[in-house]
Design a protein around this motif. Structure first.
Motif, PDB file in Angstrom:
ATOM      1  N   GLY A 122       0.819  -1.204   0.000  1.00  0.00           N
ATOM      2  CA  GLY A 122       0.000   0.000   0.000  1.00  0.00           C
ATOM      3  C   GLY A 122       0.849   1.249   0.000  1.00  0.00           C
ATOM      4  N   ALA A 123       1.942   1.248   0.767  1.00  0.00           N
ATOM      5  CA  ALA A 123       2.844   2.396   0.806  1.00  0.00           C
ATOM      6  C   ALA A 123       3.548   2.579  -0.534  1.00  0.00           C
ATOM      7  CB  ALA A 123       3.872   2.211   1.917  1.00  0.00           C
ATOM      8  N   LYS A 155      11.528  -5.770   1.020  1.00  0.00           N
ATOM      9  CA  LYS A 155      10.785  -4.568   0.633  1.00  0.00           C
ATOM     10  C   LYS A 155      10.879  -3.553   1.755  1.00  0.00           C
ATOM     11  CE  LYS A 155       6.810  -6.538  -0.127  1.00  0.00           C
ATOM     12  NZ  LYS A 155       5.380  -6.692  -0.511  1.00  0.00           N
ATOM     13  N   GLY A 156      10.837  -2.290   1.392  1.00  0.00           N
ATOM     14  CA  GLY A 156      10.874  -1.288   2.438  1.00  0.00           C
ATOM     15  C   GLY A 156      10.596   0.116   1.930  1.00  0.00           C
ATOM     16  N   VAL A 157      10.191   0.968   2.834  1.00  0.00           N
ATOM     17  CA  VAL A 157      10.111   2.414   2.614  1.00  0.00           C
ATOM     18  C   VAL A 157      10.867   3.032   3.778  1.00  0.00           C
ATOM     19  CG1 VAL A 157       8.619   4.411   2.352  1.00  0.00           C
ATOM     20  CG2 VAL A 157       7.868   2.201   1.482  1.00  0.00           C
ATOM     21  N   ALA A 212      12.343   3.806  -1.602  1.00  0.00           N
ATOM     22  CA  ALA A 212      11.498   2.619  -1.745  1.00  0.00           C
ATOM     23  C   ALA A 212      12.392   1.475  -2.181  1.00  0.00           C
ATOM     24  CB  ALA A 212      10.403   2.861  -2.777  1.00  0.00           C
ATOM     25  N   LEU A 213      12.469   0.422  -1.376  1.00  0.00           N
ATOM     26  CA  LEU A 213      13.310  -0.734  -1.662  1.00  0.00           C
ATOM     27  C   LEU A 213      12.445  -1.885  -2.159  1.00  0.00           C
ATOM     28  CD1 LEU A 213      15.439  -0.759   1.627  1.00  0.00           C
ATOM     29  CD2 LEU A 213      15.928   0.464  -0.491  1.00  0.00           C
ATOM     30  N   ASP A 218       4.373   7.778   6.547  1.00  0.00           N
ATOM     31  CA  ASP A 218       4.171   8.161   7.941  1.00  0.00           C
ATOM     32  C   ASP A 218       4.991   7.321   8.907  1.00  0.00           C
ATOM     33  OD1 ASP A 218       2.822   5.843   7.535  1.00  0.00           O
ATOM     34  OD2 ASP A 218       0.849   6.577   8.158  1.00  0.00           O
ATOM     35  N   ASP A 219       5.738   6.340   8.391  1.00  0.00           N
ATOM     36  CA  ASP A 219       6.670   5.586   9.226  1.00  0.00           C
ATOM     37  C   ASP A 219       7.664   4.849   8.329  1.00  0.00           C
ATOM     38  OD1 ASP A 219       5.207   3.426   8.211  1.00  0.00           O
ATOM     39  OD2 ASP A 219       4.067   3.147  10.062  1.00  0.00           O
ATOM     40  N   ASN A 220       8.773   4.384   8.946  1.00  0.00           N
ATOM     41  CA  ASN A 220       9.725   3.526   8.251  1.00  0.00           C
ATOM     42  C   ASN A 220       9.195   2.097   8.269  1.00  0.00           C
ATOM     43  OD1 ASN A 220      12.435   4.995   7.651  1.00  0.00           O
ATOM     44  ND2 ASN A 220      11.909   5.692   9.721  1.00  0.00           N
TER      45      ASN A 220
END
Length: 353
Positions: A59-60, A291-293, A309-310, A326-328
């Motif tokens: 979603g992010a 995956k990450g933000v 964005a990973l 809004d967060d890591n």
């Protein structure tokens, strides 16, 4: 003028619904982004996203545009268990967003059969018009036996009405031959072959997948078939299950579907050393998806920081600028028996003091 029958009116009111399947890293989110870009201004679209893990990253990464509602079902699989979280999420989307078109993206590790059977049960069939089921396939990973030998990967192919072959421009001659071999094998097992699109960067038109589900297709399989449990309809009671949100920061890990998955949600103001973080992630062994933000330090920018964005799968490393969140969030799907405490220590070592 001929009047519209009650049956015709009922069909017209049903929401066109697209299930987008595909294994980890196949390109489902990229395809969804391109499909969303085709939404007309007066339409209201919605996406139900299922994360294998608990922190909800797709979603992010999608960064919804105006007129698009996103509901995330994190933890487990839409295709498994009682499917109560899926039903709650779907009921809420239909009740609150009132979409004119719906997309459902199950986790890449999920077997899609039970989801499709659930969506075609009478209480959902009255509200949803299930269109052609799409399976996104990475055309450059057809020799990866960890994928092609996976039962879920094979099931996603088998149940697809449309096969979208991604990264077509990167496919070698050997990849092209292997693809044809796999398509020939698939044709020998089904009465009706899927439609094939070879695409790059998720560029598929909505008209190409807005097709009827071919319910008359017969899949030749063993007589041993596990029937999913019946679940009560909650379409008129979307408040049955209340969402619970853990306070930040937090970490979780669990083992499911023969994989280990762990993730972190951390305050947005926490800043990470970009190079140190990427070096650590790329040094890990045995992972299937990362995956990450993440909010990272970048002295080259006036602000001194940026969001990344990973999206990493073996052999394909992607990290791009992100508008911020809004967060890591960071999530790793990997082989079982991971020392998550050691992983967390390494992640915290990347934190800028």
């Amino acid at each position: 003028m001929a009047s519209i029958s009650p049956v015709q009116s009922l069909i017209a009111d049903r929401v066109p619904t697209h299930v987008i399947t595909g294994f980890l890293g196949a390109g489902k989110t990229t395809l969804l982004k391109h499909l969303l870009s085709q939404k007309l201004a007066d339409e209201n679209w919605a996406i139900l996203v299922n994360e294998f893990g608990q922190i909800g990253l797709d979603g992010a990464l999608l960064e919804a545009e105006a007129g698009v509602s996103i509901y995330e079902v994190a933890g487990g699989c839409l295709c498994c268990t009682s499917q109560l979280p899926m039903q709650v999420g779907l009921a809420r989307l239909l009740t609150k967003a009132k979409p004119t078109r719906l997309f459902i993206e199950p986790t890449g590790l999920g077997h899609p059969l039970q989801l499709i059977e659930q969506l075609t049960e009478p209480h959902w069939a009255r509200a949803l018009d299930l269109r052609a089921v799409v399976c996104v396939v990475d055309g450059t990973r057809l020799f990866d036996e960890r994928l092609t030998g996976h039962e879920t990967y094979q099931a996603q192919w088998a149940l697809a009405d449309v096969l979208s072959i991604s990264h077509h421009d990167q496919m070698s001659d050997a990849d092209q031959i292997q693809l044809q071999t796999m398509l020939d094998d698939l044709a020998g097992k089904h009465d009706i072959a899927p439609i094939i699109y070879k695409i790059n960067h998720g560029q598929l038109d909505i008209i190409d997948i807005d097709l009827p589900r071919r319910a008359n297709r017969q899949t030749r399989r063993s007589l041993l078939h596990l029937v999913p449990p019946k679940t009560a309809s909650i379409i008129n009671d979307p408040t049955t299950l209340e969402e619970q949100e853990a306070p930040l920061p937090y970490h979780y890990h669990e083992q499911a579907l023969a994989q280990s998955v762990g993730g972190w949600r951390l305050p947005a103001e926490w800043l990470f050393n970009r190079d140190q973080l990427l070096t650590w992630l790329l040094s890990l062994q045995g992972w299937l998806r990362i995956k990450g933000v993440i909010h990272v330090q970048n002295h080259a920018l006036e602000t001194g920081s940026e969001w990344l964005a990973l999206n990493l799968i073996p052999g394909k490393i992607s990290f791009t600028s992100h508008a911020g969140h809004d967060d890591n969030r960071l999530e790793i799907i990997t082989e079982p028996d991971v020392d998550w405490e050691r992983y967390e220590q390494a992640l915290m070592a990347c934190l800028v003091a």
